[in-house]
Scaffold this motif. Structure first.
Motif, PDB file in Angstrom:
ATOM      1  N   SER A   1       0.758  -1.112   0.203  1.00 22.46           N
ATOM      2  CA  SER A   1       0.010   0.033   0.053  1.00 22.46           C
ATOM      3  C   SER A   1       0.705   1.348  -0.083  1.00 22.46           C
ATOM      4  O   SER A   1       2.134   1.127   0.246  1.00 22.46           O
ATOM      5  CB  SER A   1      -0.755   0.023   1.169  1.00 22.46           C
ATOM      6  OG  SER A   1      -0.122   0.021   2.389  1.00 22.46           O
ATOM      7  N   VAL A   2       0.135   2.384  -0.223  1.00 24.21           N
ATOM      8  CA  VAL A   2       1.011   3.732  -0.069  1.00 24.21           C
ATOM      9  C   VAL A   2       1.796   3.855   1.498  1.00 24.21           C
ATOM     10  O   VAL A   2       2.890   3.861   1.256  1.00 24.21           O
ATOM     11  CB  VAL A   2      -0.038   4.759  -0.421  1.00 24.21           C
ATOM     12  CG1 VAL A   2       0.525   6.226   0.143  1.00 24.21           C
ATOM     13  CG2 VAL A   2      -0.689   4.924  -1.671  1.00 24.21           C
TER      14      VAL A   2
ATOM     15  N   GLY B   1      -0.858   6.539  -5.566  1.00 21.05           N
ATOM     16  CA  GLY B   1      -1.870   6.321  -4.563  1.00 21.05           C
ATOM     17  C   GLY B   1      -3.250   6.829  -5.106  1.00 21.05           C
ATOM     18  O   GLY B   1      -4.376   6.430  -4.927  1.00 21.05           O
TER      19      GLY B   1
ATOM     20  N   LYS C   1      -4.504   4.853  -8.165  1.00 18.49           N
ATOM     21  CA  LYS C   1      -4.946   3.813  -7.560  1.00 18.49           C
ATOM     22  C   LYS C   1      -6.263   3.832  -6.887  1.00 18.49           C
ATOM     23  O   LYS C   1      -7.036   2.691  -6.511  1.00 18.49           O
ATOM     24  CB  LYS C   1      -4.014   2.847  -7.170  1.00 18.49           C
ATOM     25  CG  LYS C   1      -2.973   2.530  -8.170  1.00 18.49           C
ATOM     26  CD  LYS C   1      -1.901   1.462  -7.485  1.00 18.49           C
ATOM     27  CE  LYS C   1      -0.968   0.887  -8.376  1.00 18.49           C
ATOM     28  NZ  LYS C   1       0.082   0.207  -7.795  1.00 18.49           N
TER      29      LYS C   1
ATOM     30  N   GLU D   1      -6.195   5.054  -3.604  1.00 22.03           N
ATOM     31  CA  GLU D   1      -5.997   4.700  -2.359  1.00 22.03           C
ATOM     32  C   GLU D   1      -5.930   6.289  -1.462  1.00 22.03           C
ATOM     33  O   GLU D   1      -6.009   6.363  -0.313  1.00 22.03           O
ATOM     34  CB  GLU D   1      -4.577   3.931  -1.815  1.00 22.03           C
ATOM     35  CG  GLU D   1      -4.409   2.694  -2.464  1.00 22.03           C
ATOM     36  CD  GLU D   1      -3.307   2.075  -1.857  1.00 22.03           C
ATOM     37  OE1 GLU D   1      -2.614   2.338  -0.623  1.00 22.03           O
ATOM     38  OE2 GLU D   1      -2.389   1.570  -2.800  1.00 22.03           O
TER      39      GLU D   1
ATOM     40  N   ARG E   1      -7.220   8.640   2.980  1.00 28.13           N
ATOM     41  CA  ARG E   1      -8.126   7.665   2.506  1.00 28.13           C
ATOM     42  C   ARG E   1      -9.411   8.216   1.732  1.00 28.13           C
ATOM     43  O   ARG E   1     -10.012   9.051   2.720  1.00 28.13           O
ATOM     44  CB  ARG E   1      -8.404   6.325   3.402  1.00 28.13           C
ATOM     45  CG  ARG E   1      -7.102   5.726   3.899  1.00 28.13           C
ATOM     46  CD  ARG E   1      -7.503   4.286   4.389  1.00 28.13           C
ATOM     47  NE  ARG E   1      -6.280   3.544   4.866  1.00 28.13           N
ATOM     48  CZ  ARG E   1      -5.726   3.895   6.050  1.00 28.13           C
ATOM     49  NH1 ARG E   1      -5.994   4.520   7.100  1.00 28.13           N
ATOM     50  NH2 ARG E   1      -4.530   3.090   6.358  1.00 28.13           N
TER      51      ARG E   1
END
Length: 202
Positions: free
Chosen positions: A83-84, A142, A145, A147, A200
């Motif tokens: 993940s980021v 991110g 994508k 995120e 987020r």
């Protein structure tokens, strides 16, 4: 002419190595040009022929170290996954691992950056375009994508992450440089997790 250039380059390298070690051993303020010259085995005049000030020496020492650090990153970055938050944690962990090898030198750089006397020869801490771009690239990916929220100011987010990173060196300063990199990285991981709650998508 070639011989003279070689001698100047050799003197420069000796001065940078001597200064790096002294800044790490006794700190920036306590290190004098005379001490650097003695450690390097050159004259005081030779130091000033090569560098305009002690602050300029420090800036060149740190730039040289950054070259070493980013040689490591060139090998690692293609393999970062997750993940980021995971990738950011890895980037900062590598920085902590690298800087704690000579943590007093890094603290000397931070101290010189915030010295109220403001020596113009110091390249201030935080002006690291490679780190800045690395973090922006991770956050930008991110966003692509899904995120990271697309409405965020990514540069402000980068500045917040770098501030947390620098703040954790207070532990090294308080312990006389005895805090392991893993301990600072663990704190940074928690800070990244907290900051991630804000980036987020909602």
């Amino acid at each position: 002419m070639g011989v003279r250039d070689d001698q100047k380059a050799a003197t420069r390298e000796k001065v940078l190595v001597a200064a790096r070690d002294l800044f790490n051993e006794v700190g920036y303020e306590e290190t004098t040009i005379r001490a650097i010259a003695e450690r390097a085995g050159v004259s005081v005049g030779s130091v000033f022929t090569t560098f305009a000030s002690k602050a300029e020496v420090l800036s060149h020492v740190m730039s040289h170290r950054l070259a070493e650090l980013y040689a490591e990153f060139d090998r690692v970055i293609p393999y970062l996954r997750g993940s980021v938050a995971d990738r950011l944690s890895s980037i900062f962990a590598i920085h902590y691992e690298f800087e704690t090898r000579r943590v007093k030198l890094f603290l000397a750089h931070v101290a010189a950056s915030y010295n109220p006397n403001g020596d113009p020869g110091v390249t201030p801490y935080g002006r690291n375009p490679r780190l800045n771009q690395m973090l922006l690239d991770v956050l930008d990916e991110g966003v692509r994508k899904g995120e990271v929220r697309p409405d965020l100011d990514l540069q402000l987010l980068v500045d917040t992450l770098k501030a947390a990173y620098a703040w954790n060196y207070r532990m090294a300063a308080a312990s006389g440089g005895q805090v392991p990199a893993s301990e600072m990285s663990a704190v940074m991981d928690r800070q990244i997790a907290l900051i991630a709650d804000g980036w987020r998508p909602r």
